[in-house]
Scaffold this active site. Sequence first.
Site, mmCIF file in Angstrom:
data_model
loop_
_atom_site.group_PDB
_atom_site.id
_atom_site.type_symbol
_atom_site.label_atom_id
_atom_site.label_comp_id
_atom_site.label_asym_id
_atom_site.label_seq_id
_atom_site.Cartn_x
_atom_site.Cartn_y
_atom_site.Cartn_z
ATOM 1 N NE ARG B 294 -4.145 -1.984 1.718
ATOM 2 C CZ ARG B 294 -5.188 -2.327 2.475
ATOM 3 N NH1 ARG B 294 -5.265 -1.908 3.725
ATOM 4 N NH2 ARG B 294 -6.148 -3.080 1.979
ATOM 5 C CE1 TYR B 434 -1.412 -0.470 -7.882
ATOM 6 C CE2 TYR B 434 -1.439 -2.097 -9.608
ATOM 7 C CZ TYR B 434 -0.836 -1.037 -8.991
ATOM 8 O OH TYR B 434 0.330 -0.552 -9.496
ATOM 9 C CD GLU B 435 -1.382 -4.360 -3.866
ATOM 10 O OE1 GLU B 435 -1.907 -5.114 -3.037
ATOM 11 O OE2 GLU B 435 -0.690 -4.777 -4.809
ATOM 12 N N GLY B 436 -6.384 -2.648 -2.433
ATOM 13 C CA GLY B 436 -7.466 -2.056 -1.641
ATOM 14 C C GLY B 436 -7.840 -0.725 -2.235
#
Lengths: 590, 590
Positions: B294, B434-436
Amino acid sequence: MTHYVPPLADIAFLLHEVFRVETLSIPGYDELTPDVTGPVLAAAGELASEVLAPLNTIGDREGCRLENGIVRTPPGFREAYARVAEGGWIGIDLDPAYGGQGMPHLMNTLAGEMHVSANMALNMYWGLTHGAYNAIHAHGSEEMKARYLPPLVDGRWSGTMNLTEPHCGTDLGLLRTRATPEADGSYRITGQKIFISSGEHDLTENILHLVLARLPDAPAGVKGISLFLVPKFLVNGDGSLGPRNAVSCGKLEAKMGIHGNATCVMNYDGATGYLVGEAHKGLRAMFTMMNEARLSVGVQGLAQAEAAYQQAAAYARDRLQGRAATGPANPDGPADPIIVHPDVRRMLMDIRSFVEGGRALITWVSIGIDRYHRGNEPDAEGFVSLLTPVVKAFLTHRGFEMCVEAQQVFGGHGYVEDWPMSQFVRDARVTMIYEGTNGIQALDLVGRKLPSDGGRHMIAFFDEVKTFIRENDADPVLRADFLDPLKAASKDLQAAVEFFMARGMKEPNEALAGSTDFLHLFGHTIFALLWARMAKAALAGDSDFHRAKLATARYYMQRQIPASQLHLARIRSGAGPVMALPAAGFQEGR
Amino acid sequence: MTHYVPPLADIAFLLHEVFRVETLSIPGYDELTPDVTGPVLAAAGELASEVLAPLNTIGDREGCRLENGIVRTPPGFREAYARVAEGGWIGIDLDPAYGGQGMPHLMNTLAGEMHVSANMALNMYWGLTHGAYNAIHAHGSEEMKARYLPPLVDGRWSGTMNLTEPHCGTDLGLLRTRATPEADGSYRITGQKIFISSGEHDLTENILHLVLARLPDAPAGVKGISLFLVPKFLVNGDGSLGPRNAVSCGKLEAKMGIHGNATCVMNYDGATGYLVGEAHKGLRAMFTMMNEARLSVGVQGLAQAEAAYQQAAAYARDRLQGRAATGPANPDGPADPIIVHPDVRRMLMDIRSFVEGGRALITWVSIGIDRYHRGNEPDAEGFVSLLTPVVKAFLTHRGFEMCVEAQQVFGGHGYVEDWPMSQFVRDARVTMIYEGTNGIQALDLVGRKLPSDGGRHMIAFFDEVKTFIRENDADPVLRADFLDPLKAASKDLQAAVEFFMARGMKEPNEALAGSTDFLHLFGHTIFALLWARMAKAALAGDSDFHRAKLATARYYMQRQIPASQLHLARIRSGAGPVMALPAAGFQEGR
């Protein structure tokens, strides 16, 4: 295949409950009763959802191809275009003397929004025809109109606008394309134009290029530009097609989006052209096209946001992921639909409150166009002129942002091309750029439109706000939820105008540094007025539709209108922070 | 070919004038003197500008190809990757016991920013290796570490993260991939994973997939997820490669951007895998990767904005169009460079003040990571944990917007693929997802990070702001231009926290409806603190660089910090306007 549902109920609400168009004293508007507008717009919507929308993804994936000077549009575009032409949609608001249907411009705008939502790249092929028609209609000779307008109106031919050259876009004073007079009264046009939308394609028998160029005796700068009509095929006296003209597509641009539209480099190699309007007055004639084109681009921004909204709302209802913080909404399923999550709802409400407000704006401005074109109300021209840069830039800037938000609702699925969200974002992006970048719109608003006619049109806008507030101030619901935020935004807008008058007169950069923020502040204030008007109409109704409208109105007032203060703060910071760093401070490496 | 100039002077200013890293009592930081950081970062920058940047456009145009199960990366990627590996860049901050260079994480971040600016899609191949290394290093057995880490560190092998499945992204509790135990202690992994970055490619001899799956006895939901290491080629006891494992790339995703990176559908057909860490505790192990990932994604948002800024600044200096409102700046030329126009300058200053503030933020947070990893300062972990969602979401949301602004500077040329601006926008777009997704980051911030440890880490942030204000309040320049706006933003942030405490405790949606605005409000307040610190350091200097830094600091304070009030107003409007419309109100057709 992308699904699209025409927003017919919302359009009907605007026409018949908010603006009550059939009661306005504009020639032709007495015919705009629900039994007329309903079927016409339903047919436009059906064309959008059944014929145009199914080709949107195909257009993006297949794009256009240039082979031996011939541009092939994506599969299905020819058939769909033929349906559009057969339906009379190209000439819906054009002069019956040339085959048009003679309806108000408003109907063209509303039908156009749906067609653009369904397939922006395809719509552009006839969207620009409309502009070419207007330039010829307003500035061409009777003979020129008789020869060239009917096939534009019925869609057998299409039109283009040729302004930009490799070294000159905004600054048309730099343009180099030359026109030399011939003995027969025609001209030889030589030069290169770039970024020409629909410049070459296989949808129509002929293409009429409207081209800016310089005559040999032209003064330097923008005062030496003339407008020429250059047909792809020369046209005989009887209207039949003659030989191919010396104009050709040299290249198709590879673009971020609108792949289905052929954006061409056009080469003029001594092509035969005909002067439109007066010599050296070409810019004025071109602006007849340009102003309408700018409004149409605003509609594109809105229309893409609407299309993206529909996809996002459907996905949010379907996609199961996580549980509502307030307890399961779908206890028998593995998870709740993501529409239960407040942050997803926030995105949907952002988009929805934007598109419904934007649709009210294009309706309002289109009525203004009809007021001065059909009703000869001169003040209406000033109103439309003032609002044109706002419609263009606010609706496209926010429209693009809304497409991005709609894409965000999809998570990773929004980033892959299996879903239509990337295309909406990529297609919408161009609307912030073409027909004058949004920065140019802000400059036009602050430098030209705001002070024009002694600021009369801006004052008229403030008067309209004040009148609406005064007339409705007795209603406690309207006052607290809608009139107070409208008042606040209008006050900020007034403060910005005063700042420009106090500071911008002496030092132009003080106003120019705040031009984009001013445009957005104006946009939000206009939306506040229109949402207040829609709220009033919704309060008079009693259905789920009306309750949803009120909830959406409250959302815009509470979550978007506070932006007016931010824009005012930026405007008041003036040129100082923007211009403090010398240009040399932007050299490479730091 | 895209030009990129490493921002070495700016990085040196942050390291040695703002944070004065060599004076911090963090193990290893005493070595971070200018004579060490200078050459290392210059070499990283040279790799970026000479080797990686020239391949950025090629990667976008050529993309990856899947042929008979083999993924071919774009031309030149193999050679460039080999240069990266040879230079030791993959292991710059990794454990020397496994071949790493053992430098502070800070150096990895700063080198990484440059590599991502130059070529994000290519950088991702080794960026994810770093995450896989961390998961194995933190949770793997000694034997596993000895076998798998050295070839990751030297770049012979690479790593991936496998979380998402077609029906489950954010909500990992829904995942279905199964792991069944074998007699030899290994597991058979069966299932399908999607959106796997660098899932299959031709850059390395082997690929280590870290895969979330369920054991047969797993409890339902996220408490039944375990983490497995699944190598593309099985590895013999001596470290040599054994037979191909039953894992394969089923499809390459067609994406809006990062075409040079292979985003794969990965099929696990009874593939051999090895448990990493404890059974059913896989999510915790995966978050070791995820948290770092993140932060790296935040760096990507910033890095794309920096790269786009460089292009926009260069174009604005070169492109001649129109004249300055204050009189010609280039009287001998046909027009002035567009950098004279305040609205163009506004866009450049927006981007510049964002990227320089963002670089300070990633520096600050990376120092925090070193504080707890190298210095074992437990409070530093809370600080990093609190700031992780802000770094991820604020830097990517604003970074994307800044790429769009940089593209806007180019007018029509920004929309065609001859220039690199479309790619920056398309590539940067994924970082918000992406990555949340950024919405998930806001939820993590408000729902988890803010209240964690009794709100201690948030209180520590406010204390840091107060301390800085108190210590510098005597300086009249700092106070008026920098401390007052910092105070105002911090006060708004405090008010937002109080609103959440008063309302959000009883009704979670009251806080969740404001989560994204809270994240942005926090982001702006952090930037205000960092810009105030940079201004203080700049006031101590006396060069064009320092003067430019001060001008940029003032710009951020005057033009961006007022956004704090807008975010607070939205937060205080609560869940009402967001949730007023029932879910059924989002049905089709209106």
